[in-house]
Design a protein around this motif. Structure first.
Motif, PDB file in Angstrom:
ATOM      1  N   THR A  83      -0.619  12.592  -0.074  1.00  0.00           N
ATOM      2  CA  THR A  83      -0.473  14.001   0.133  1.00  0.00           C
ATOM      3  C   THR A  83      -0.934  14.728   1.572  1.00  0.00           C
ATOM      4  O   THR A  83      -0.379  15.307   2.467  1.00  0.00           O
ATOM      5  CB  THR A  83      -0.288  15.098  -0.872  1.00  0.00           C
ATOM      6  OG1 THR A  83       0.445  14.489  -1.933  1.00  0.00           O
ATOM      7  CG2 THR A  83       0.232  16.486  -0.498  1.00  0.00           C
ATOM      8  N   GLN A  84      -2.452  14.376   1.398  1.00  0.00           N
ATOM      9  CA  GLN A  84      -3.221  14.917   2.546  1.00  0.00           C
ATOM     10  C   GLN A  84      -3.004  14.335   3.660  1.00  0.00           C
ATOM     11  O   GLN A  84      -3.106  15.048   4.880  1.00  0.00           O
ATOM     12  CB  GLN A  84      -4.714  14.867   1.965  1.00  0.00           C
ATOM     13  CG  GLN A  84      -4.990  15.958   1.171  1.00  0.00           C
ATOM     14  CD  GLN A  84      -6.570  15.746   0.762  1.00  0.00           C
ATOM     15  OE1 GLN A  84      -7.355  14.944   1.278  1.00  0.00           O
ATOM     16  NE2 GLN A  84      -7.212  16.564  -0.073  1.00  0.00           N
ATOM     17  N   LEU A  85      -2.395  13.283   3.586  1.00  0.00           N
ATOM     18  CA  LEU A  85      -2.198  12.353   4.840  1.00  0.00           C
ATOM     19  C   LEU A  85      -0.710  12.621   5.372  1.00  0.00           C
ATOM     20  O   LEU A  85      -0.132  11.994   6.221  1.00  0.00           O
ATOM     21  CB  LEU A  85      -2.372  10.716   4.831  1.00  0.00           C
ATOM     22  CG  LEU A  85      -3.767  10.177   4.584  1.00  0.00           C
ATOM     23  CD1 LEU A  85      -3.887   8.790   3.973  1.00  0.00           C
ATOM     24  CD2 LEU A  85      -4.642  10.769   5.872  1.00  0.00           C
ATOM     25  N   LYS A  86      -0.016  13.508   4.634  1.00  0.00           N
ATOM     26  CA  LYS A  86       1.418  13.663   4.911  1.00  0.00           C
ATOM     27  C   LYS A  86       2.174  12.296   4.463  1.00  0.00           C
ATOM     28  O   LYS A  86       3.265  12.077   5.282  1.00  0.00           O
ATOM     29  CB  LYS A  86       1.472  14.360   6.202  1.00  0.00           C
ATOM     30  CG  LYS A  86       1.194  15.493   6.334  1.00  0.00           C
ATOM     31  CD  LYS A  86       1.415  16.371   7.456  1.00  0.00           C
ATOM     32  CE  LYS A  86       0.990  17.679   7.822  1.00  0.00           C
ATOM     33  NZ  LYS A  86      -0.186  18.427   6.921  1.00  0.00           N
ATOM     34  N   LEU A  87       1.916  11.526   3.723  1.00  0.00           N
ATOM     35  CA  LEU A  87       2.786  10.303   3.281  1.00  0.00           C
ATOM     36  C   LEU A  87       3.047  10.461   1.879  1.00  0.00           C
ATOM     37  O   LEU A  87       2.686  11.506   1.011  1.00  0.00           O
ATOM     38  CB  LEU A  87       1.689   9.192   3.380  1.00  0.00           C
ATOM     39  CG  LEU A  87       1.008   8.811   4.780  1.00  0.00           C
ATOM     40  CD1 LEU A  87      -0.008   7.829   4.877  1.00  0.00           C
ATOM     41  CD2 LEU A  87       2.334   8.435   5.633  1.00  0.00           C
ATOM     42  N   ASP A  88       3.833   9.569   1.566  1.00  0.00           N
ATOM     43  CA  ASP A  88       4.354   9.477  -0.002  1.00  0.00           C
ATOM     44  C   ASP A  88       4.206   8.239  -0.781  1.00  0.00           C
ATOM     45  O   ASP A  88       4.156   7.214   0.069  1.00  0.00           O
ATOM     46  CB  ASP A  88       5.482  10.264  -0.215  1.00  0.00           C
ATOM     47  CG  ASP A  88       6.658   9.592   0.431  1.00  0.00           C
ATOM     48  OD1 ASP A  88       6.585   8.359   0.918  1.00  0.00           O
ATOM     49  OD2 ASP A  88       7.676  10.227   0.976  1.00  0.00           O
ATOM     50  N   THR A  89       4.813   8.030  -1.784  1.00  0.00           N
ATOM     51  CA  THR A  89       4.813   6.950  -2.601  1.00  0.00           C
ATOM     52  C   THR A  89       5.770   5.919  -2.204  1.00  0.00           C
ATOM     53  O   THR A  89       5.561   4.745  -2.035  1.00  0.00           O
ATOM     54  CB  THR A  89       5.013   7.033  -3.974  1.00  0.00           C
ATOM     55  OG1 THR A  89       5.830   7.809  -4.393  1.00  0.00           O
ATOM     56  CG2 THR A  89       3.617   7.572  -4.676  1.00  0.00           C
ATOM     57  N   ASN A  90       7.094   6.517  -1.354  1.00  0.00           N
ATOM     58  CA  ASN A  90       7.834   5.686  -0.998  1.00  0.00           C
ATOM     59  C   ASN A  90       7.313   4.915   0.297  1.00  0.00           C
ATOM     60  O   ASN A  90       7.637   3.862   0.777  1.00  0.00           O
ATOM     61  CB  ASN A  90       9.062   6.449  -0.483  1.00  0.00           C
ATOM     62  CG  ASN A  90       9.890   6.981  -1.586  1.00  0.00           C
ATOM     63  OD1 ASN A  90       9.999   6.242  -2.541  1.00  0.00           O
ATOM     64  ND2 ASN A  90      10.603   8.238  -1.540  1.00  0.00           N
ATOM     65  N   TRP A  91       6.526   5.689   1.218  1.00  0.00           N
ATOM     66  CA  TRP A  91       5.937   4.924   2.490  1.00  0.00           C
ATOM     67  C   TRP A  91       4.934   3.727   1.694  1.00  0.00           C
ATOM     68  O   TRP A  91       4.922   2.565   2.390  1.00  0.00           O
ATOM     69  CB  TRP A  91       5.058   5.949   3.140  1.00  0.00           C
ATOM     70  CG  TRP A  91       4.154   5.213   4.287  1.00  0.00           C
ATOM     71  CD1 TRP A  91       4.864   5.083   5.460  1.00  0.00           C
ATOM     72  CD2 TRP A  91       3.091   4.995   4.190  1.00  0.00           C
ATOM     73  NE1 TRP A  91       3.830   4.633   6.097  1.00  0.00           N
ATOM     74  CE2 TRP A  91       2.535   4.415   5.532  1.00  0.00           C
ATOM     75  CE3 TRP A  91       1.895   4.922   3.170  1.00  0.00           C
ATOM     76  CZ2 TRP A  91       1.392   3.975   5.635  1.00  0.00           C
ATOM     77  CZ3 TRP A  91       0.808   4.217   3.444  1.00  0.00           C
ATOM     78  CH2 TRP A  91       0.430   3.765   4.555  1.00  0.00           C
ATOM     79  N   LEU A  92       4.184   4.182   0.720  1.00  0.00           N
ATOM     80  CA  LEU A  92       3.246   3.192   0.259  1.00  0.00           C
ATOM     81  C   LEU A  92       3.932   2.170  -0.276  1.00  0.00           C
ATOM     82  O   LEU A  92       3.540   0.815   0.162  1.00  0.00           O
ATOM     83  CB  LEU A  92       2.486   3.724  -0.926  1.00  0.00           C
ATOM     84  CG  LEU A  92       1.089   3.121  -1.409  1.00  0.00           C
ATOM     85  CD1 LEU A  92       0.234   2.622  -0.555  1.00  0.00           C
ATOM     86  CD2 LEU A  92       0.474   3.776  -2.593  1.00  0.00           C
ATOM     87  N   ASP A  93       5.226   2.129  -0.986  1.00  0.00           N
ATOM     88  CA  ASP A  93       5.785   0.989  -1.551  1.00  0.00           C
ATOM     89  C   ASP A  93       6.337   0.139  -0.419  1.00  0.00           C
ATOM     90  O   ASP A  93       6.350  -1.098  -0.436  1.00  0.00           O
ATOM     91  CB  ASP A  93       6.856   1.383  -2.277  1.00  0.00           C
ATOM     92  CG  ASP A  93       6.594   2.234  -3.824  1.00  0.00           C
ATOM     93  OD1 ASP A  93       5.095   1.928  -4.229  1.00  0.00           O
ATOM     94  OD2 ASP A  93       7.139   2.953  -4.429  1.00  0.00           O
ATOM     95  N   GLN A  94       6.842   0.685   0.756  1.00  0.00           N
ATOM     96  CA  GLN A  94       7.326   0.189   1.610  1.00  0.00           C
ATOM     97  C   GLN A  94       6.284  -0.654   2.759  1.00  0.00           C
ATOM     98  O   GLN A  94       6.555  -1.887   2.793  1.00  0.00           O
ATOM     99  CB  GLN A  94       7.958   1.157   2.620  1.00  0.00           C
ATOM    100  CG  GLN A  94       8.447   0.457   4.082  1.00  0.00           C
ATOM    101  CD  GLN A  94       9.163   1.399   5.007  1.00  0.00           C
ATOM    102  OE1 GLN A  94       8.799   2.396   5.138  1.00  0.00           O
ATOM    103  NE2 GLN A  94      10.252   1.129   5.709  1.00  0.00           N
ATOM    104  N   GLN A  95       4.983  -0.170   2.724  1.00  0.00           N
ATOM    105  CA  GLN A  95       4.073  -0.729   3.399  1.00  0.00           C
ATOM    106  C   GLN A  95       3.643  -1.943   2.343  1.00  0.00           C
ATOM    107  O   GLN A  95       3.371  -3.094   2.885  1.00  0.00           O
ATOM    108  CB  GLN A  95       2.825   0.022   3.573  1.00  0.00           C
ATOM    109  CG  GLN A  95       2.989   1.278   4.263  1.00  0.00           C
ATOM    110  CD  GLN A  95       3.591   0.668   5.759  1.00  0.00           C
ATOM    111  OE1 GLN A  95       2.669  -0.135   6.454  1.00  0.00           O
ATOM    112  NE2 GLN A  95       4.599   1.327   6.376  1.00  0.00           N
TER     113      GLN A  95
END
Length: 132
Positions: A89-101
């Motif tokens: 959240t602090q990086l303005k990212l989410d779990t969807n981004w993480l899953d994609q990576q």
């Protein structure tokens, strides 16, 4: 940490957890595990570290040419198979981004990841668990 695949077992042998290792690295001015080529936990309790060649100290001229930073420092986003949603959240990212990576890296599940951090350039460093 010459080979990321042995990090988990090496930490077990030295009785260190990932947070203690990160603290020891920060004391050496190393804020990302991806910058480490090799690390030795000495019998004295100190950590000796060799940075990757392209991560060794740079001159001011070198620093002026580096303008691709997206984030200020490398930031933990997975520890022992669990996503750190506060850091995402602090990086303005989410779990969807993480899953994609993770999918792009061939990782099927968070549970396969021992540690992952977002690099200052926005890439993801991943160390998989080594379940023997």
């Amino acid at each position: 940490m010459k080979d990321g695949k042995i990090m988990e077992s090496s930490l077990r042998l030295t009785r260190l957890d990932i947070d203690s290792l990160r603290s020891l690295l920060r004391q050496k001015n190393i804020f990302s595990m991806a910058d480490v080529d090799y690390a030795i936990f000495e019998t004295s309790g100190k950590l000796s570290v060799m940075k990757k060649e392209n991560k060794q100290s740079a001159t001011k001229a070198d620093m002026n040419s580096l303008s691709t930073k997206v984030f200020p420092i490398a930031t933990e986003v997975i520890a022992d198979g669990t996503a750190n949603t506060n850091n995402l959240t602090q990086l303005k990212l989410d779990t969807n981004w993480l899953d994609q990576q993770l999918q792009q890296a061939g990782v099927k599940s968070l549970s396969e990841v021992f540690y992952a951090e977002v690099q200052p350039d926005g890439t993801l460093y991943i160390d998989n668990k080594d379940d023997f």
